[in-house]
Scaffold this active site. Sequence first.
Site, PDB file in Angstrom:
ATOM      1  N   HIS A  17      -6.418  -3.154   4.678  1.00 54.85           N
ATOM      2  CA  HIS A  17      -6.719  -2.688   6.038  1.00 54.85           C
ATOM      3  C   HIS A  17      -6.804  -3.970   6.851  1.00 54.85           C
ATOM      4  CE1 HIS A  17      -8.531   1.366   4.545  1.00 54.85           C
ATOM      5  NE2 HIS A  17      -7.255   1.241   4.308  1.00 54.85           N
ATOM      6  N   ASP A  72       0.864  -1.190   0.000  1.00 51.07           N
ATOM      7  CA  ASP A  72       0.000   0.000   0.000  1.00 51.07           C
ATOM      8  C   ASP A  72       0.897   1.235   0.000  1.00 51.07           C
ATOM      9  OD1 ASP A  72      -2.010   1.827   0.365  1.00 51.07           O
ATOM     10  OD2 ASP A  72      -2.592   1.148   2.362  1.00 51.07           O
ATOM     11  N   HIS A  81      -7.884  12.023   7.921  1.00 54.17           N
ATOM     12  CA  HIS A  81      -7.790  10.575   8.162  1.00 54.17           C
ATOM     13  C   HIS A  81      -6.662  10.272   9.140  1.00 54.17           C
ATOM     14  CE1 HIS A  81      -4.310  10.184   5.405  1.00 54.17           C
ATOM     15  NE2 HIS A  81      -4.967  10.948   4.551  1.00 54.17           N
ATOM     16  N   GLU A 113       1.039   7.159   6.646  1.00 50.16           N
ATOM     17  CA  GLU A 113       0.525   7.863   5.485  1.00 50.16           C
ATOM     18  C   GLU A 113      -0.122   9.213   5.783  1.00 50.16           C
ATOM     19  OE1 GLU A 113      -3.105   6.057   3.843  1.00 50.16           O
ATOM     20  OE2 GLU A 113      -2.738   4.320   5.114  1.00 50.16           O
TER      21      GLU A 113
HETATM   22  N1  GLY Z   1      -5.069   2.447  -0.079  1.00 50.20           N
HETATM   23  C1  GLY Z   1      -5.872   2.451   1.073  1.00 50.20           C
HETATM   24  C2  GLY Z   1      -5.263   3.165   2.174  1.00 50.20           C
HETATM   25  O1  GLY Z   1      -4.263   3.841   2.004  1.00 50.20           O
HETATM   26  O2  GLY Z   1      -5.690   3.063   3.299  1.00 50.20           O
HETATM   27 MN    MN Z   2      -3.091   2.846   3.513  1.00 44.09          MN
HETATM   28 MN    MN Z   3      -2.991   3.611   0.326  1.00 43.57          MN
END
Ligand code: GLY
Ligand code: MN
Ligand code: MN
Length: 454
Positions: A369, A275, A358, A400
Amino acid sequence: MNNKIYQERRHALAKQIYAKSGGGIAVISTATEVARNRDSEFPYRHDSDFFYLTGFEEPGATLVMEVKSSGKDYKHQAHLFCRPKDIEREIWDGIRLGPEAAPAALGVEFAYSNQELDHKLGELLADQDAVYIRLAESAEADRRLRHWMKKVRGQARAGINPPSELHDVEAFIHEMRLFKDAHEIETMRRAAAISARAHIRAMQMCKPGLHEYQLEAELLHEFRNSGAQSVAYNSIVASGANSCILHYRAGSTELRSGELCLIDAGCELDGYASDITRTFPVNGKFTGPQRALYDITLAAQEAAVAMTKPGNTFMQPHEAALKVLTQGLLDEKLLKLSELGSLENAIETSAYRRFYMHRTSHWLGMDVHDVGSYREQSDGLSKEDKPWRVLKSGMVMTIEPGLYVRPADDVDEAFWNIGIRIEDDAVIHDSGCELISRGAPVKADEIEATMKNA
Ligand code: GLY
Ligand code: MN
Ligand code: MN
């Protein structure tokens, strides 16, 4: 196939079932095939829990684990129900392993045709105290369990008793899945390396005038060309204003010079997800405002990375990232210090949420996830009072942070439609964390150099 790791996982699960109920039967089915229309199906993907315990990818299979007491210890046997060999069907759909070959191939003690599942379960559940299933999995699973229980109850006059305890097996499996072993970590490293190459390919192919879907095609090319079976989730290729839409898909928007392109994409390799998100300028050179917000986001990620280590809680990397992002928003006057008074107040009042809505991390593993509790087990405490999970070696999570600036009257126009996310995959070791996705360049200068060298 190395079936030893799956045997060991089944034994570890059996041990927990024994500890909780002194024995019992666990039933775990794989995913069902889903029709897209008429005789076309969606690409089949096995169930992650089932695969974790068997390494078996075919549809139509169920694992039944029988755990018994044997003196002071436990005894465990695995029964696999799978599609029977069928030459006619195999011509159309592909080779089936079949129950005859399953014990040698998968290390299960017994294997049967899946057509025998209902009959055998009636036998296996007889005189067992406890049943372990995934609670409320589906109406079909509930219906089957009722059917099996009815069969056992029907034998009451022969002195046979049905189970009286029902438990959720998922909690045990998900706790196990949260901690990745060396084999899993190695697979995830390989998945992340492929995805990193795909991001580089997309950066290098990018030029004004192309469309988002064309960069998606480049990602898919690299995934499949490298042997990844699939995407781990639908790829996001979001340019310009689309970069501020968190769950945008790759669309048909034209990539325009002066705008950013945000790509969130990762492959699935041998059942494991990667990811990664990278954000880069369509024309290869960040503008001043883009670069300013990019550097803040990267600094936030670095702060979070430094906190991603054993002993810290799951929330500490997020809190570290929030601090840097919010300070950056104040520095760039996207948040007004005159109104908010202090950095602490800007965080306390969630003023940053307008630009960062987020969390910074989630578990990563077989599912993007991934499963596993985010809170420590603390019986008796309310949801809010349960402490956040303490990070330990073997956990894998994403880091992230992002910033997303949508047009608004009170926002400097120079920042409008800048959406940035930087996402890497971190394996936690005793000494800290290993970023397995850093094959993709992340510093603004490195990204520009990568695009220039296309
Ligand atoms: N690609 C899904 C996330 O970053 O959570
Ligand atoms: Mn992610
Ligand atoms: Mn992602």
